[in-house]
Design an enzyme around this catalytic site. Structure first.
Site, PDB file in Angstrom:
ATOM      1  CE  LYS A  22      46.979 -72.520 -23.374  1.00  0.00           C
ATOM      2  NZ  LYS A  22      47.851 -72.977 -24.456  1.00  0.00           N
ATOM      3  CG  ASN A  23      51.816 -73.099 -24.629  1.00  0.00           C
ATOM      4  OD1 ASN A  23      50.636 -73.352 -24.367  1.00  0.00           O
ATOM      5  ND2 ASN A  23      52.173 -72.294 -25.618  1.00  0.00           N
ATOM      6  CB  CYS A 116      42.872 -71.652 -30.472  1.00  0.00           C
ATOM      7  SG  CYS A 116      42.766 -70.806 -28.903  1.00  0.00           S
ATOM      8  NE  ARG A 121      46.384 -75.489 -33.256  1.00  0.00           N
ATOM      9  CZ  ARG A 121      46.422 -75.115 -31.983  1.00  0.00           C
ATOM     10  NH1 ARG A 121      45.362 -74.573 -31.436  1.00  0.00           N
ATOM     11  NH2 ARG A 121      47.506 -75.293 -31.266  1.00  0.00           N
ATOM     12  CG  ASP A 313      51.065 -68.978 -28.607  1.00  0.00           C
ATOM     13  OD1 ASP A 313      50.417 -69.231 -29.642  1.00  0.00           O
ATOM     14  OD2 ASP A 313      51.338 -69.844 -27.758  1.00  0.00           O
ATOM     15  NE  ARG A 405      41.603 -73.147 -24.430  1.00  0.00           N
ATOM     16  CZ  ARG A 405      42.321 -72.952 -25.524  1.00  0.00           C
ATOM     17  NH1 ARG A 405      41.850 -72.244 -26.507  1.00  0.00           N
ATOM     18  NH2 ARG A 405      43.524 -73.484 -25.643  1.00  0.00           N
TER      19      ARG A 405
HETATM   20  C1  UD1 Z   1      52.091 -75.132 -29.446  1.00  0.00           C
HETATM   21  C2  UD1 Z   1      51.518 -74.230 -28.385  1.00  0.00           C
HETATM   22  C3  UD1 Z   1      50.766 -73.090 -29.034  1.00  0.00           C
HETATM   23  C4  UD1 Z   1      51.666 -72.356 -30.010  1.00  0.00           C
HETATM   24  C5  UD1 Z   1      52.316 -73.323 -30.995  1.00  0.00           C
HETATM   25  C6  UD1 Z   1      53.355 -72.685 -31.899  1.00  0.00           C
HETATM   26  C7  UD1 Z   1      51.142 -75.750 -26.537  1.00  0.00           C
HETATM   27  C8  UD1 Z   1      50.170 -76.404 -25.642  1.00  0.00           C
HETATM   28  N1  UD1 Z   1      50.639 -74.999 -27.533  1.00  0.00           N
HETATM   29  O1  UD1 Z   1      50.985 -75.625 -30.184  1.00  0.00           O
HETATM   30  O2  UD1 Z   1      50.333 -72.200 -28.004  1.00  0.00           O
HETATM   31  O3  UD1 Z   1      50.891 -71.428 -30.752  1.00  0.00           O
HETATM   32  O4  UD1 Z   1      52.969 -74.387 -30.272  1.00  0.00           O
HETATM   33  O5  UD1 Z   1      54.339 -72.070 -31.135  1.00  0.00           O
HETATM   34  O6  UD1 Z   1      52.338 -75.848 -26.353  1.00  0.00           O
HETATM   35  N2  UD1 Z   1      51.287 -78.900 -37.615  1.00  0.00           N
HETATM   36  C9  UD1 Z   1      50.971 -79.812 -38.609  1.00  0.00           C
HETATM   37  N3  UD1 Z   1      50.881 -81.129 -38.249  1.00  0.00           N
HETATM   38  C10 UD1 Z   1      51.090 -81.561 -36.971  1.00  0.00           C
HETATM   39  C11 UD1 Z   1      51.415 -80.618 -35.970  1.00  0.00           C
HETATM   40  C12 UD1 Z   1      51.508 -79.290 -36.330  1.00  0.00           C
HETATM   41  O7  UD1 Z   1      50.772 -79.458 -39.779  1.00  0.00           O
HETATM   42  O8  UD1 Z   1      50.987 -82.780 -36.718  1.00  0.00           O
HETATM   43  C13 UD1 Z   1      51.360 -77.469 -37.974  1.00  0.00           C
HETATM   44  C14 UD1 Z   1      50.273 -76.651 -37.263  1.00  0.00           C
HETATM   45  O9  UD1 Z   1      49.042 -76.725 -37.956  1.00  0.00           O
HETATM   46  C15 UD1 Z   1      50.866 -75.280 -37.236  1.00  0.00           C
HETATM   47  C16 UD1 Z   1      52.376 -75.573 -37.073  1.00  0.00           C
HETATM   48  O10 UD1 Z   1      52.566 -76.922 -37.475  1.00  0.00           O
HETATM   49  O11 UD1 Z   1      50.646 -74.653 -38.468  1.00  0.00           O
HETATM   50  C17 UD1 Z   1      52.875 -75.383 -35.657  1.00  0.00           C
HETATM   51  O12 UD1 Z   1      52.178 -76.251 -34.790  1.00  0.00           O
HETATM   52  P1  UD1 Z   1      52.821 -76.848 -33.454  1.00  0.00           P
HETATM   53  O13 UD1 Z   1      54.225 -76.369 -33.312  1.00  0.00           O
HETATM   54  O14 UD1 Z   1      52.575 -78.313 -33.444  1.00  0.00           O
HETATM   55  O15 UD1 Z   1      51.926 -76.167 -32.364  1.00  0.00           O
HETATM   56  P2  UD1 Z   1      51.162 -76.863 -31.172  1.00  0.00           P
HETATM   57  O16 UD1 Z   1      52.036 -77.868 -30.527  1.00  0.00           O
HETATM   58  O17 UD1 Z   1      49.793 -77.246 -31.594  1.00  0.00           O
END
Ligand code: UD1
Length: 427
Positions: A22-23, A116, A121, A313, A405
């Site tokens: 999925k990711n 989620c 986030r 995850d 999802r």
């Molecule tokens: C991706 C995965 C998700 C997984 C996560 C961490 C996909 C589609 N989803 O989510 O399943 O749980 O990686 O392995 O690939 N953060 C900020 N600011 C930002 C972006 C992130 O503060 O602009 C924080 C987030 O709130 C979180 C942390 O960084 O606490 C990790 O987020 P991130 O690595 O960006 O996860 P996703 O890409 O949303």
């Protein structure tokens, strides 16, 4: 609204072939927008997030069609650069359209993404990165308007965000200069995105290390013509999180199973924790065989972290598993703010879990009993299914749209392994 009815207590045994990730498929589908052409995406999981991404691509002017697990996307015509707030609210991965539309068209209007509810986030790292790369990013209430082109040079992420790494890789295609992105996330899905981008003819290197280099194609939007047309065919990497979920289900029920299409190298931190709990694991090429011990042991302390650390995850599934393990287990959630959403539901089923800030302390083993519970998010929902499978008696899980999802026919996969689980309409 459907729900799952589960009769617990049956050890899961047999064979399961792991689906595409999925990711990985979500950013790759977004990246297809950056390259006009017909893209055949194989091993595409049939999950709701993919269907939402398909709708988004269609709303931009692409056309799509499914043939079993092959999704063909024709991005020859992209007429629209606005992703509606409704679409954005349905899935966080819609945020990837920022990068790919900027690469293709030099502009993108998106809205604050959904996804989620496992913490705040924010998308500040994405936005700040785009600004550092030279794009104009403006906020109008919920709307985010981006325009311009990447000027090349260096950009350093303050945290190795998976999504920001992927978004910036795509946005960097709008420059003919070299862009170096530092402190990138190392997740295997990023290397998969790089593989797809290379198939599209783009010059990208370094995925899997902290530094990724992207050079936009000749004739990129800086030249006014847009990227060159190219048809591609791609196979999505296997879903290490789906694999870990099924393996946890096998262990939670005292079963044994063989998993195909999953390389151990993608999930070493998870396999190590399972081994600490007493699981017997054998690996060969892309096959993993897992067998339960007579009694699961506590893994001690497990801390979630970016790859190659223990994946956030898989944390909810491990929480369920630890209720069946002898001794005191501690799981520390370091990636997201509030990801113990299913603790309350597990407690109803008899689990003894205490949440202290970022830590969940689980006293095991406690036998779980069947209950009616509700999924609050994707992985927390999957973890409740695991609890239902290991519990004594009947469990009903509501709000399984969260699970749809990210898991293709979860009930069928588990039934194939002997689990007694049925999807029914809610009363
Ligand atoms: C991706 C995965 C998700 C997984 C996560 C961490 C996909 C589609 N989803 O989510 O399943 O749980 O990686 O392995 O690939 N953060 C900020 N600011 C930002 C972006 C992130 O503060 O602009 C924080 C987030 O709130 C979180 C942390 O960084 O606490 C990790 O987020 P991130 O690595 O960006 O996860 P996703 O890409 O949303």
């Amino acid at each position: 609204m459907d729900c799952y009815h589960i009769e617990g207590g049956v050890p899961l045994c047999g064979e399961y072939r792991v689906k595409g990730a999925k990711n990985s498929v979500l950013p790759i589908l977004a990246a297809a927008v950056a390259c006009p052409g017909i893209h055949e995406i194989n091993d595409c999981p049939l999950i709701d997030d993919v269907f939402v991404m398909e709708e988004i691509l269609n709303s931009l002017g692409a056309s799509t069609s499914f043939d079993r697990h092959c999704l063909t996307v024709d991005t020859g015509n992209i007429e629209n650069t606005v992703v509606s707030s409704l679409m954005m609210s349905r899935m966080r991965s819609s945020v990837f359209l920022m990068g790919s539309l900027l690469a293709r068209c030099g502009e993108a209007t998106v809205h604050r993404p959904g996804g989620c509810r496992i913490g705040r986030r924010p998308i500040d790292i994405h936005i700040e990165g785009l600004r550092q790369m030279g794009f104009k990013v403006e906020f109008f209430d919920d709307e985010i308007r981006c325009s311009g082109r990447c000027r090349g040079g260096r950009v350093r992420l303050p945290y190795p965000s998976v999504g920001a790494t992927e978004n910036l890789m795509m946005a960097a295609l709008s420059s003919q200069e070299e862009t170096v992105i530092e402190n990138c996330a190392l997740e295997p899905e990023i290397a998969d995105l790089q593989g797809f981008m290379r198939n599209c003819g783009f010059d990208v290197a370094g995925a899997g290390t902290g530094t990724i280099t992207v050079r936009g194609p000749a004739g990129s939007i800086t030249g006014g013509k847009g990227p060159a047309r190219r048809d591609t065919m791609y196979f999505i990497v296997e879903d290490r999180i789906e694999a870990a979920t099924y393996m946890a289900a096998v262990l939670a029920t005292g079963g044994r199973a063989v998993f195909r299409n999953i390389r151990a190298g993608l999930m070493e931190s998870v396999l190590q924790v399972f081994e600490r709990m007493g699981a017997k694991i054998r690996t060969f090429a892309d096959i993993i065989e897992i067998a339960s011990p007579a009694e699961l042991q506590s893994p001690g302390i497990v801390v979630t972290a970016p790859f190659p650390g223990f994946p956030t995850d898989c944390q909810p599934q491990l929480l369920t598993l630890c209720t069946a393990a002898r001794g005191l287990s501690t799981i520390r959630e370091e990636v997201f703010e509030s990801r113990f959403t299913h603790k309350k539901e597990l407690a109803k089923m008899g689990a003894n879990i205490e949440i202290c800030g970022k830590n969940a302390i689980i006293r095991g083993s406690t036998p779980l009993h069947g209950e009616t519970v509700s999924a609050a998010d994707l992985r927390g929902g999957a973890a409740l299914v695991l609890a239902g499978l290991s519990a004594e008696g009947k469990t009903i899980i509501r709000d399984i749209h969260h699970i749809d999802r990210g898991y293709e026919n979860f009930d069928k996969g588990l039934t194939q392994l002997g689990g007694v689980i049925e999807r029914r309409k809610s009363d």
